[in-house]
Design a protein around this motif. Sequence first.
Motif, mmCIF file in Angstrom:
data_model
loop_
_atom_site.group_PDB
_atom_site.id
_atom_site.type_symbol
_atom_site.label_atom_id
_atom_site.label_comp_id
_atom_site.label_asym_id
_atom_site.label_seq_id
_atom_site.Cartn_x
_atom_site.Cartn_y
_atom_site.Cartn_z
ATOM 1 N N ALA A 1 0.842 -1.196 0.000
ATOM 2 C CA ALA A 1 0.000 0.000 0.000
ATOM 3 C C ALA A 1 0.876 1.243 0.000
ATOM 4 C CB ALA A 1 -0.903 0.004 1.229
ATOM 5 N N GLU A 2 0.524 2.207 -0.848
ATOM 6 C CA GLU A 2 1.249 3.472 -0.891
ATOM 7 C C GLU A 2 0.711 4.386 0.192
ATOM 8 O OE1 GLU A 2 0.759 5.057 -4.789
ATOM 9 O OE2 GLU A 2 2.097 3.597 -5.700
ATOM 10 N N LEU A 3 1.575 4.793 1.104
ATOM 11 C CA LEU A 3 1.176 5.646 2.221
ATOM 12 C C LEU A 3 2.171 6.788 2.422
ATOM 13 C CD1 LEU A 3 0.201 2.760 4.622
ATOM 14 C CD2 LEU A 3 -1.365 4.390 3.591
ATOM 15 N N PRO A 4 2.322 7.662 1.434
ATOM 16 C CA PRO A 4 3.291 8.741 1.601
ATOM 17 C C PRO A 4 2.882 9.672 2.734
ATOM 18 C CG PRO A 4 1.906 9.140 -0.309
ATOM 19 C CD PRO A 4 1.579 7.758 0.191
ATOM 20 N N ASP B 1 0.794 5.953 13.127
ATOM 21 C CA ASP B 1 -0.536 6.430 12.733
ATOM 22 C C ASP B 1 -1.331 5.378 11.970
ATOM 23 O OD1 ASP B 1 -0.058 8.947 13.840
ATOM 24 O OD2 ASP B 1 0.915 9.658 12.007
ATOM 25 N N LEU B 2 -0.833 4.129 11.946
ATOM 26 C CA LEU B 2 -1.490 3.055 11.202
ATOM 27 C C LEU B 2 -2.115 2.032 12.137
ATOM 28 C CD1 LEU B 2 1.104 2.281 8.398
ATOM 29 C CD2 LEU B 2 -1.106 3.394 8.149
ATOM 30 N N GLY C 1 -5.891 4.549 9.339
ATOM 31 C CA GLY C 1 -4.888 5.442 9.898
ATOM 32 C C GLY C 1 -5.230 6.883 9.637
ATOM 33 N N GLU C 2 -4.213 7.700 9.782
ATOM 34 C CA GLU C 2 -4.396 9.132 9.578
ATOM 35 C C GLU C 2 -3.170 9.698 8.891
ATOM 36 O OE1 GLU C 2 -5.707 13.112 12.042
ATOM 37 O OE2 GLU C 2 -5.154 11.311 13.142
ATOM 38 N N ARG C 3 -3.427 10.480 7.855
ATOM 39 C CA ARG C 3 -2.340 11.188 7.178
ATOM 40 C C ARG C 3 -2.383 12.624 7.643
ATOM 41 N NH1 ARG C 3 -1.200 11.221 0.788
ATOM 42 N NH2 ARG C 3 -3.394 11.701 0.715
ATOM 43 N N LYS C 4 -1.241 13.087 8.143
ATOM 44 C CA LYS C 4 -1.128 14.451 8.641
ATOM 45 C C LYS C 4 -0.253 15.245 7.682
ATOM 46 C CE LYS C 4 -1.486 12.702 13.306
ATOM 47 N NZ LYS C 4 -0.781 12.396 14.545
ATOM 48 N N ILE C 5 -0.742 16.407 7.303
ATOM 49 C CA ILE C 5 0.013 17.291 6.424
ATOM 50 C C ILE C 5 0.154 18.622 7.146
ATOM 51 C CG2 ILE C 5 0.022 18.492 4.207
ATOM 52 C CD1 ILE C 5 -1.593 16.172 3.076
ATOM 53 N N SER C 6 1.350 19.181 7.101
ATOM 54 C CA SER C 6 1.562 20.444 7.795
ATOM 55 C C SER C 6 0.661 21.531 7.212
ATOM 56 C CB SER C 6 3.030 20.862 7.707
ATOM 57 O OG SER C 6 3.397 21.029 6.348
ATOM 58 N N GLU C 7 0.187 22.388 8.089
ATOM 59 C CA GLU C 7 -0.731 23.462 7.700
ATOM 60 C C GLU C 7 0.027 24.572 6.962
ATOM 61 O OE1 GLU C 7 -4.098 23.794 8.294
ATOM 62 O OE2 GLU C 7 -4.133 21.742 9.043
ATOM 63 N N GLU C 8 -0.607 25.119 5.935
ATOM 64 C CA GLU C 8 -0.052 26.279 5.265
ATOM 65 C C GLU C 8 -0.475 27.526 6.043
ATOM 66 O OE1 GLU C 8 -1.509 23.820 3.588
ATOM 67 O OE2 GLU C 8 0.130 23.090 2.368
ATOM 68 N N ALA C 9 0.079 28.629 5.684
ATOM 69 C CA ALA C 9 -0.277 29.889 6.336
ATOM 70 C C ALA C 9 -1.759 30.178 6.132
ATOM 71 C CB ALA C 9 0.562 31.024 5.756
ATOM 72 N N ALA C 10 -2.350 30.886 7.071
ATOM 73 C CA ALA C 10 -3.791 31.172 7.017
ATOM 74 C C ALA C 10 -4.177 31.979 5.778
ATOM 75 C CB ALA C 10 -4.217 31.920 8.284
ATOM 76 N N ASP C 11 -3.274 32.801 5.275
ATOM 77 C CA ASP C 11 -3.592 33.622 4.099
ATOM 78 C C ASP C 11 -3.112 32.993 2.792
ATOM 79 O OD1 ASP C 11 -0.931 33.914 4.695
ATOM 80 O OD2 ASP C 11 -0.857 36.060 4.217
ATOM 81 N N ALA C 12 -2.715 31.710 2.826
ATOM 82 C CA ALA C 12 -2.233 31.025 1.621
ATOM 83 C C ALA C 12 -3.383 30.828 0.640
ATOM 84 C CB ALA C 12 -1.623 29.677 1.979
ATOM 85 N N ARG C 13 -3.094 31.077 -0.633
ATOM 86 C CA ARG C 13 -4.072 30.843 -1.701
ATOM 87 C C ARG C 13 -3.607 29.635 -2.496
ATOM 88 N NH1 ARG C 13 -3.787 35.583 -5.195
ATOM 89 N NH2 ARG C 13 -5.081 34.305 -6.532
ATOM 90 N N ARG D 1 -8.311 11.093 8.230
ATOM 91 C CA ARG D 1 -8.406 9.661 8.513
ATOM 92 C C ARG D 1 -8.802 8.908 7.247
ATOM 93 N NH1 ARG D 1 -7.078 7.863 12.837
ATOM 94 N NH2 ARG D 1 -8.246 5.948 12.648
ATOM 95 N N PHE D 2 -8.338 7.676 7.167
ATOM 96 C CA PHE D 2 -8.690 6.806 6.045
ATOM 97 C C PHE D 2 -8.868 5.391 6.565
ATOM 98 C CE2 PHE D 2 -4.095 6.876 6.328
ATOM 99 C CZ PHE D 2 -3.757 5.546 6.297
ATOM 100 N N SER D 3 -9.579 4.600 5.790
ATOM 101 C CA SER D 3 -9.767 3.189 6.099
ATOM 102 C C SER D 3 -9.972 2.458 4.787
ATOM 103 C CB SER D 3 -10.976 2.990 7.012
ATOM 104 O OG SER D 3 -11.153 1.624 7.290
ATOM 105 N N ARG D 4 -9.308 1.335 4.650
ATOM 106 C CA ARG D 4 -9.409 0.552 3.420
ATOM 107 C C ARG D 4 -9.416 -0.912 3.787
ATOM 108 N NH1 ARG D 4 -7.181 0.705 -2.114
ATOM 109 N NH2 ARG D 4 -8.563 -0.794 -3.087
ATOM 110 N N ALA D 5 -10.407 -1.642 3.337
ATOM 111 C CA ALA D 5 -10.504 -3.087 3.561
ATOM 112 C C ALA D 5 -10.435 -3.775 2.206
ATOM 113 C CB ALA D 5 -11.804 -3.436 4.269
ATOM 114 N N VAL D 6 -9.570 -4.773 2.115
ATOM 115 C CA VAL D 6 -9.442 -5.534 0.872
ATOM 116 C C VAL D 6 -9.580 -7.011 1.186
ATOM 117 C CG1 VAL D 6 -8.047 -3.848 -0.384
ATOM 118 C CG2 VAL D 6 -6.922 -5.520 1.047
#
Length: 152
Positions: free
Chosen positions: A64-67, A73-74, A87-99, A109-114
């Motif tokens: 499974a690809e989990l970049p 977190d899995l 699990g949960e993928r966390k991405i750093s927040e951009e600045a509040a005024d970012a466009r 959060r994500f969940s995948r059953a195969v």
Amino acid sequence: MIYRTLFGAPSRRFSSSFSDLEGMRRQMERLFETYGDQPLSRAGAGVFPAVNITEDADAYYVSAELPGVNSGDLDLSVTANQVTLAGERKISEEAADARYHRREREAGRFSRAVALPGDIDPDDVKARLVDGVLTVTIAKAEKAKPRQIAVQ
């Protein structure tokens, strides 16, 4: 004159077509007013995480690809013939005024059953996360393994 008598005035036929288009335009505007602040579909978002399942004579392999996901977190669980990855993928927040010019990476959060094609041995499961790729090795149940039968 004869054309108008037989087929109707061209202006009536064209105005009817344009009124149909105008009605469709109004419906589309209402649709976008209702859902305009929400993406109708996420570009590039499909089923996450992307998964490959392979097998050999002894085991099933789930990749499974989990970049950007840490092993802490899995949550991985295995049943008789199914693997569930959450699990949960966390991405750093951009600045509040970012466009954003493009936003395809999502956090959350994500969940995948195969389903696996056969029975497994739930006591013989190994998992490794290396460079954003999770590899789960799941031993097949003895009854699911192919047996060599001697022909007499």
